[in-house]
Design an enzyme around this catalytic site. Structure first.
Site, mmCIF file in Angstrom:
data_model
loop_
_atom_site.group_PDB
_atom_site.id
_atom_site.type_symbol
_atom_site.label_atom_id
_atom_site.label_comp_id
_atom_site.label_asym_id
_atom_site.label_seq_id
_atom_site.Cartn_x
_atom_site.Cartn_y
_atom_site.Cartn_z
ATOM 1 C CG ASP A 8 -1.694 1.206 1.435
ATOM 2 O OD1 ASP A 8 -2.341 1.617 0.453
ATOM 3 O OD2 ASP A 8 -1.678 1.796 2.537
ATOM 4 C CG LEU A 9 1.569 5.759 -1.865
ATOM 5 C CD1 LEU A 9 3.074 5.602 -2.056
ATOM 6 C CD2 LEU A 9 0.972 6.537 -3.056
ATOM 7 C CG ASP A 10 -1.968 7.417 0.536
ATOM 8 O OD1 ASP A 10 -1.048 8.188 0.238
ATOM 9 O OD2 ASP A 10 -2.997 7.291 -0.159
ATOM 10 C CB THR A 16 0.049 10.543 2.095
ATOM 11 O OG1 THR A 16 0.068 9.133 2.035
ATOM 12 C CG2 THR A 16 1.038 11.133 1.132
ATOM 13 C CE LYS A 44 -5.051 6.356 9.257
ATOM 14 N NZ LYS A 44 -4.235 5.913 10.392
ATOM 15 C CB SER A 113 -2.006 2.929 -3.812
ATOM 16 O OG SER A 113 -2.611 4.130 -3.389
ATOM 17 C CB ALA A 114 -7.457 3.235 -2.647
ATOM 18 C CE LYS A 144 -5.647 -0.957 -1.194
ATOM 19 N NZ LYS A 144 -4.501 -0.225 -0.595
ATOM 20 C CD GLU A 168 -3.533 -1.771 2.806
ATOM 21 O OE1 GLU A 168 -3.638 -0.913 3.691
ATOM 22 O OE2 GLU A 168 -3.859 -1.586 1.636
ATOM 23 C CG ASP A 169 -1.916 2.619 6.438
ATOM 24 O OD1 ASP A 169 -2.274 2.237 5.296
ATOM 25 O OD2 ASP A 169 -2.134 3.764 6.872
HETATM 26 C C1 BG6 Z 1 -5.813 5.617 0.016
HETATM 27 C C2 BG6 Z 1 -5.910 6.401 1.311
HETATM 28 O O1 BG6 Z 1 -4.512 5.183 -0.166
HETATM 29 O O2 BG6 Z 1 -6.197 6.442 -1.083
HETATM 30 C C3 BG6 Z 1 -7.294 6.977 1.476
HETATM 31 O O3 BG6 Z 1 -5.625 5.548 2.402
HETATM 32 C C4 BG6 Z 1 -7.656 7.804 0.253
HETATM 33 O O4 BG6 Z 1 -7.326 7.764 2.642
HETATM 34 C C5 BG6 Z 1 -7.519 6.949 -1.010
HETATM 35 O O5 BG6 Z 1 -8.983 8.294 0.341
HETATM 36 C C6 BG6 Z 1 -7.818 7.741 -2.276
HETATM 37 O O6 BG6 Z 1 -6.826 8.723 -2.422
HETATM 38 P P1 BG6 Z 1 -6.862 9.898 -3.473
HETATM 39 O O7 BG6 Z 1 -5.450 10.441 -3.436
HETATM 40 O O8 BG6 Z 1 -7.201 9.307 -4.813
HETATM 41 O O9 BG6 Z 1 -7.876 10.888 -3.020
HETATM 42 MG MG MG Z 2 -2.764 3.135 3.535
#
Ligand code: BG6
Ligand code: MG
Length: 213
Positions: A8-10, A16, A44, A113-114, A144, A168-169
């Protein structure tokens, strides 16, 4: 030893999560509500629009779709202003060393990542070319805890799901990894996150030996 790792990224590669929270809280405040870190935990790992829907449910209001689209855009503008300032110093502890160790051991790794902002973030922290594959919010249709993001990553790497490890967090991400049939390492507090196979505070606690499980 697993054949591939999906990150996962964030909140795993880069911190972030705090910028997402600050932007969502500002939006809630503007609507006249408080929004706590406890409430934010549910946002998240889930998509931007799903996050807004959860926030509106938490504060107890309903809005039409066109208004919601504007609010999601407004939140994203504030968030993008914050991530544009990011650089390599924002990479979380242990990430750089662990990615090097994976490369040396010839274990492929992908991003799962989402976020639709993943490419800007990866570019700013100098990791855009580090991953063998990138699956982000721009290429998935199911958020997810649906396993799509991780199954796509495994497919791009040519590795069976059972041979993949996910980091994953977020609870939604841990559930997505388990739904994909993968071994999941939670990055965070075991009191908050449930159902993972292993728990670490951050990637500085991770080694190839521990990855063997
Ligand atoms: C996920 C985050 O990685 O990305 C979420 O954990 C976030 O908090 C989601 O809503 C979507 O991110 P973005 O940058 O497309 O608004
Ligand atoms: Mg995350």
């Amino acid at each position: 030893m697993p054949k591939a790792v999906l990150f996962d990224l964030d909140g795993v590669i880069v911190d972030t999560a705090k910028h997402h929270y600050i932007a969502w809280r500002a939006l809630a405040n503007e609507l006249g509500f408080e929004f706590t870190e406890h409430d934010n935990e549910r946002l998240k790992g889930v998509s931007r629009m799903d996050s807004l829907n959860i926030l509106l449910e938490v504060v107890g209001i309903e809005l039409p779709d066109d208004k919601k689209a504007l609010l999601a855009e407004q939140k994203n503008e504030q968030y993008v202003r914050a991530i544009k300032q990011m650089d390599t110093s924002d990479i979380l502890p242990g990430v750089t060393d662990f990615l090097h160790a994976l490369k040396e051991a010839n274990i492929a790794f992908a991003l799962g990542s989402a976020s639709k902002n993943a490419p800007i973030i990866l570019k700013n922290i100098g990791l855009l070319d580090a991953f063998d594959a990138i699956v982000d919010g721009n290429v998935i249709s199911q958020a997810k805890p649906d396993p799509e993001v991780f199954l796509k990553g495994a497919k791009l790497l040519g590795v069976a799901p059972k041979d993949c490890v996910v980091f994953e967090d977020a609870q939604a991400g841990i559930d997505a990894g388990k739904n994909a049939g993968m071994y999941v390492v939670a990055v965070g507090d075991p009191e908050v996150l449930t159902g993972a196979d292993d728990y670490i505070k951050d990637l500085s606690a991770m080694t190839l030996t521990r990855l063997e499980h």
